[in-house]
Design an enzyme around this catalytic site. Structure first.
Site, PDB file in Angstrom:
ATOM      1  N   GLY A  87      39.487  21.971  52.003  1.00 16.62           N
ATOM      2  CA  GLY A  87      39.525  20.018  52.264  1.00 16.62           C
ATOM      3  C   GLY A  87      38.971  20.306  53.951  1.00 16.62           C
ATOM      4  O   GLY A  87      39.322  20.087  55.408  1.00 16.62           O
TER       5      GLY A  87
ATOM      6  N   GLU B 232      17.435  17.938  57.601  1.00 19.91           N
ATOM      7  CA  GLU B 232      17.664  17.499  58.267  1.00 19.91           C
ATOM      8  C   GLU B 232      17.688  18.224  59.804  1.00 19.91           C
ATOM      9  O   GLU B 232      18.018  18.421  60.661  1.00 19.91           O
ATOM     10  CB  GLU B 232      17.513  15.971  58.486  1.00 19.91           C
TER      11      GLU B 232
ATOM     12  N   SER C 223      35.268  18.329  54.979  1.00 22.39           N
ATOM     13  CA  SER C 223      34.876  16.803  54.802  1.00 22.39           C
ATOM     14  C   SER C 223      35.858  16.121  55.004  1.00 22.39           C
ATOM     15  O   SER C 223      36.377  15.674  54.052  1.00 22.39           O
ATOM     16  CB  SER C 223      33.209  16.371  54.134  1.00 22.39           C
TER      17      SER C 223
ATOM     18  N   GLU D 260      29.954  34.190  53.839  1.00 20.22           N
ATOM     19  CA  GLU D 260      29.752  34.069  52.410  1.00 20.22           C
ATOM     20  C   GLU D 260      28.240  33.881  52.820  1.00 20.22           C
ATOM     21  O   GLU D 260      27.221  33.943  51.343  1.00 20.22           O
ATOM     22  CB  GLU D 260      29.831  32.252  52.222  1.00 20.22           C
TER      23      GLU D 260
END
Lengths: 357, 368, 368, 357
Positions: free
Chosen positions: B119, B351, B121, B238
């Site tokens: 949980g 970006e 964004s 990760e």
């Protein structure tokens, strides 16, 4: 991606540990960078537009034994091709105006070409300067950095077997073209004037024979690309426009980030090719394929990075006094040898397809 | 072959069907096999090989563990279903969890018995935690939480979520006032709504609405107001998994092309370019691993996401376009193609990656 | 064939050597021929065909004048030596000059008897006039000028320059306080220093230092403090010339490749891409011309510089790279290649062009 | 670039005046855009994921006579292919879920294929829906937008001569693939089940025969690309990040500027190809070459623009409810027909080389 046991075992990452410099090799590279950077550099390269290459300075290069680094002891060298690649990359910023890279390509080719067909060992010395010529259909040989070479190593790919030979250059040079990069001119040799000694002719895989030379050129191009990026970044940190440093604009920032990716992509592949060559066929990818990928990636990186360097400098980049065009010229001069980027990518895909069967 | 890889090979021989390699595309998405394989890997110590026995590992060195991971990716072992559970939540629990939390939660997440969502964004904020607005106020033994999360993968199928909330609205720096709570997704006040996706292959995202949700204070993971550290150190684990998978994915996307004898010169050139991308991901990944082993924090790490995701997108484009109109007859090609559009978005857009490289690696000035 | 083009064809037959088409690369840079051809074009009314007789024209419609220009570019007529004289200065004089100024200056600049430089850019400022710092203060009948200019093409060979100076340092907007003066480069206090260039083909730039240079007040071109308008309206006249030349240059750079039967598939693909760029420049250019004829100010005008200059650079790269190592034996290829690096810089870099498109055409917010 | 008088005359720019819409044509295009935009649009395209294409709505398209616009009067049409191209481009935003574009490609191919070999004139009506199939080596024909077609026009390129024929589709459809773009599915037809009537077989230049269809597809792709750009720009003007509208960041701004260049490049080439076709061989570039360049450029523009649209939307762009994937799917579905971008660029270079001799 075949899943036979034979290929599987070699994905073991520990085989690639030499991708990262040991402390010793990192120190060596730093010393090369410092030495050649102080001795040559952009001003020495610029001087070649008005005068000949500083042939006499070869003495210093020979004294440091750079040309034989990474050659087997039987040839008078020490270390592995990984050391040679580290040395050549570290020489990038200095734009050495002498046939150092060509000498390394020539001798590394000999060192990896297999047992001499006539049982003769071949010994080299740092005093002699060499160059590499690929023979593929004409006696007019276009040779990178060959203007000052004492001897030329020839890779003849015309027949079914690839033949490697060596010859004194003596009076075989018919033209020297200095307009692209006078610090590393192109020589044209008339093969009919050469008296060749065959060193090896048992190989059939031309990409394997050319792998060491491609890897060395890739290291050179990576070094040039990295240097151009470094200098473009420095300029972007100093120059202001519209009230801020131009490196803050994403137009510049993102372009330089892409160049960084290109340079690191080239560096990773070049190191991997050198490690594969040094470990003598025990890797899961052939050195032939990796060298092709490295040469292609490094050509892209060098041309794109030096072009970006000019662009970031703006109108200043188009002047003789700015160093940008010197690096651009060096990249452009080296780029086409042993296959353009497109040629090398294509050939690598063919090698992979062959291995895949 | 190293002893470790030989042992892993034997394990795979036992844990996978005999014809797995030949029918990998069929088996790889077999949900039942995926569940069984995760449990078997956990029990045999191949799930997280560098962790201790009992936690899915066997105490291997990090080099050997990487070798196992590379080998597994290359042989396309069945995908872990709830990948963020094993890859992000478990390392976070192991690093920051209380003994009671670890006791209750670690084994189920590693075995895949209980799934987890992340949980992080929120609507209107990017992936940057600094701007999150979900509030938790302490009331006695519980935190009362209000707010919402978005782009929450697998929230509907999960039992738990690591919920990042603002516990100190007055903190001097926005990063400082954030905590991580362990949310039971069955709690009253939690409303999970799936977001329809552009293609089957696209991650199954949800929105999660939190209306006066009461979370026991014991469910605080890590220090109060230390959520930022929990997040970054959990995600760190990760990092090698991501490039290893990327390398294999890119190579696999172009594999069918390697079987076609009729490719034209320009398709071969593009194919070579993608092979270079794939191998550059691998060898750059290995450079970062060996660099960390010798105690450095290599800059080139920061190219892996940008290079890998752009290359993955390029590879699926090539796979589709190099087959011409026949490419329209194979549904998987388009699924892969649409999925790869997300690669340059999720986990930091290209970006943002270019900003990171420009600023953190090259040292160019920020401009925001 | 239209009557106009037939007449132009007859003129070229008379004005150029018989073997011009066959030996165009030789003749095109022949200085003597260039001078003679400019004079002949001026006298016969083909230099600026839409202007009146006596000023190098014959009163053609703008459509016919464009046809002549396109045809001249395509047949690679000898280059005008002092191109900014004819393309920028002459239109400025004709639009803003006093009768006395026109009487004295127009004919020599059009015939090429007197060359002109453009004194716009300054050290530390881009091509944007707003930030220029060269000062002119009025003292009776003269302006006294101090400052310097950079990137001034052909200043050493020129007799005159249009000098942009700040005449009102207190103007509300920086653009408003600028005037254009006609500078006699032989005046005391003018010091012209050439800037060595990266290759022969690169424009011959100079720096121009101005130390208490006295310029008669009669040499004011256009209104006092109206320099910005003088600059922009003078430059406007060049706009069709630029894309016409670009179109021809791109096509010519790849022409040798069209003669080679041995090009591989991927070289052919890239060649086709460059042909598309070249023709897109032409047809977009024509769209802007016809658009203006029907009274609109077409947005697509703004792509011409970016597309044309990037394509020109790509074309010279292709020309060099598609010839392999043999490309290193032809000095002209490298000259063209280096010259093309300037195309994406001079007259507004590609980055500036992308800002212009983003902001003026697409309406995206400014960020400076 | 040859300098013979014959080619020289045609550079006269006035021949290209139709590159810019007359007031009349601009009004027509605006009415098409308004009509189809109101009648269809993204929601109608999205509905096709759960239900069939709205076949009954063809009535409205037929009533507006869009399918016959730009066909010769002898075929029942009016105007020129320039009008058809303007119409197809204007239909782009609406993502029409009916075989309008395929019908136009089919009938424009017939209209430009030359005199019927059997002396039969061919008449069409707006009620009938058509599609185009290129036959090049197999009886399994992959047909764009062919699921609802009543008839199929076949261009058989296998022999020395190119043959154009027409057949009722009736029960020849063996499969319909809806997974890429269910509003414009791919149909597979079994040629052996078709009963063909030959319309023309005197042509030898396949690129000339396919030029009208390529030009129409290019117009479709240009319209899709322009729409995606337009919507990406709108999003970039609304969405804020790091305290400013994301369109202010050069990373976004420059990418969208490049997309704008790609779209206008495609539009210019597409219009030029249409003008060349309408002016019947009097231009200095062959319509065959221009149509190849247009199809290539428009494919690039559509794929790149729709991809940028997804990227600018971020995670939102990957959802079903956002429209971005609908335009991306439309571009991806249309892109491979009549040659990929690379195929078309390459073929154009070959045409130019041939003309150059």
């Amino acid at each position: 991606m075949s899943t036979t046991t034979a290929s599987r075992v070699h994905t073991d990452p520990s085989r690639w540990r030499d991708l990262v410099d040991s402390d010793e090799r990192a120190e060596f590279a730093a010393s090369v960078r410092a030495h050649l950077g102080a001795r040559f550099g952009p001003d020495a390269a610029r001087a070649c537009f008005d005068a000949a290459q500083p042939a006499e300075a070869w003495r210093e290069i020979a004294a440091a034994d750079y040309p034989v680094i990474g050659l087997p002891e039987a040839m008078g060298g020490a270390g592995s091709i990984v050391d040679a690649v580290a040395m050549v990359e570290a020489a990038g910023p200095a734009l050495v105006p002498l046939p150092l890279v060509s000498t390394v390509t020539a001798w590394q080719t000999v060192a990896h070409a297999g047992r001499p067909s006539e049982g003769r060992a071949y010994e080299v010395s740092s005093e002699r300067r060499a160059a590499l010529a690929v023979v593929d259909g004409t006696d007019e040989l276009v040779v990178l950095d060959g203007a000052l070479a004492d001897e030329v190593v020839l890779v003849d790919v015309r027949g079914a077997a690839v033949r490697v030979s060596v010859a004194d250059v003596s009076d075989a040079v018919t033209a020297v073209h200095r307009h692209v990069d006078p610090g590393r001119p192109t020589a044209v040799l008339d093969r009919t004037r050469l008296s060749e000694t065959v060193l090896a002719d048992g190989r059939t895989d031309v990409d394997a024979v050319l792998a060491p030379a491609r890897t060395v050129l890739a290291a050179d191009l990576t070094g040039v690309g990295a240097t151009a990026l470094d200098r473009a970044v420095r300029h972007a940190l100093e120059r202001e426009q519209f009230g801020k440093r131009i490196g803050a604009f994403q137009g510049i920032k993102h372009r330089l980030a892409d160049v960084y990716v290109a340079v690191e992509r080239a560096r990773s592949l070049t190191r991997a090719a050198a490690v594969a060559l040094a470990s003598d066929g025990t890797s899961d990818l052939s050195a032939a394929e990796l060298a092709l990928l490295a040469k292609a990636a490094a050509t892209d990186a060098a041309v794109d990075s030096t072009r970006a360097y000019v662009q970031v400098l703006g109108a200043m980049g188009m002047t003789f006094e700015a160093d940008a065009h010197l690096y651009f010229r060096r990249a452009q001069q080296t780029a086409p040898f042993l296959g353009s980027a497109a040629d090398c990518y294509r050939a690598a895909a063919l090698v992979r397809r062959e291995d895949h069967r | 072959m190293s002893d470790v890889l030989a042992a892993y090979d034997r394990f795979l021989g036992e844990a996978l069907p005999e014809d797995y390699a030949a029918r990998v595309d069929h088996y790889r998405h077999d949900d039942h096999l995926r569940t069984e394989f995760q449990v078997a890997s956990f029990e045999a110590g191949w799930l997280v090989p560098d962790w201790e026995p009992g936690l899915g590992g066997q105490g291997l060195s990090s080099g050997d563990a990487l070798a196992v991971r590379v080998e597994g990716a290359r042989r396309r072992v069945p995908k872990i279903h709830n990948v963020q559970g094993v890859g992000v939540v478990a390392p976070g629990l192991r690093r920051f969890g209380t003994p009671a939390q670890q006791d209750r939660l670690l084994r189920p997440v590693l075995r895949g018995d209980e799934w987890w969502a992340l949980g992080m964004s929120e609507p209107g904020s990017g992936s940057d935690l600094a701007s999150l607005r979900t509030q938790a106020r302490r009331e006695g033994d519980v935190f009362v939480v209000n707010g919402s999360k978005i782009w929450t993968t697998q929230a509907r199928e999960s039992r738990w979520a690591t919920l990042y909330v603002r516990t100190d609205p007055d903190a001097a720096r926005p990063h400082a006032g954030i905590s991580c709570l362990i949310l039971d997704l069955r709690s009253p006040g939690v409303d999970v709504r799936p977001i329809p996706r552009a293609a089957q292959s696209v991650d199954a995202f949800c929105e999660v609405f939190l209306d006066d949700v009461r979370i026991p204070a014991d469910n605080l993971l890590g220090p109060l107001n230390g959520g930022w550290r929990v997040a970054s150190e959990s995600l760190e684990h990760e990092r090698d998994m991501i490039w290893v998978n990327n390398w294999v994915e890119i190579a696999q996307a172009v594999e069918p092309a390697l079987r076609r004898p009729d490719l034209g010169d320009d398709a071969l050139t593009e194919l070579g370019r993608i092979l270079a991308d794939a191998e550059a991901v691998r060898f750059t990944g290995l450079r970062t691993v060996f660099g960390r082993l010798s105690g450095r924090d290599p800059d080139e790490f920061f190219i892996l996401k940008l290079l890998g995701s752009e290359a993955a997108q390029r590879a699926t484009r090539f796979a589709m376009e190099s087959t011409g109109v026949d490419g329209l007859l194979d549904a998987q090609l388009m699924e892969d193609r649409v999925e790869s559009l997300g690669a340059t978005i999720y986990g930091g857009t290209s970006e943002v990656q270019r900003n990171i490289i420009g600023e953190r690696v090259l040292g160019l000035p920020r401009d925001r």
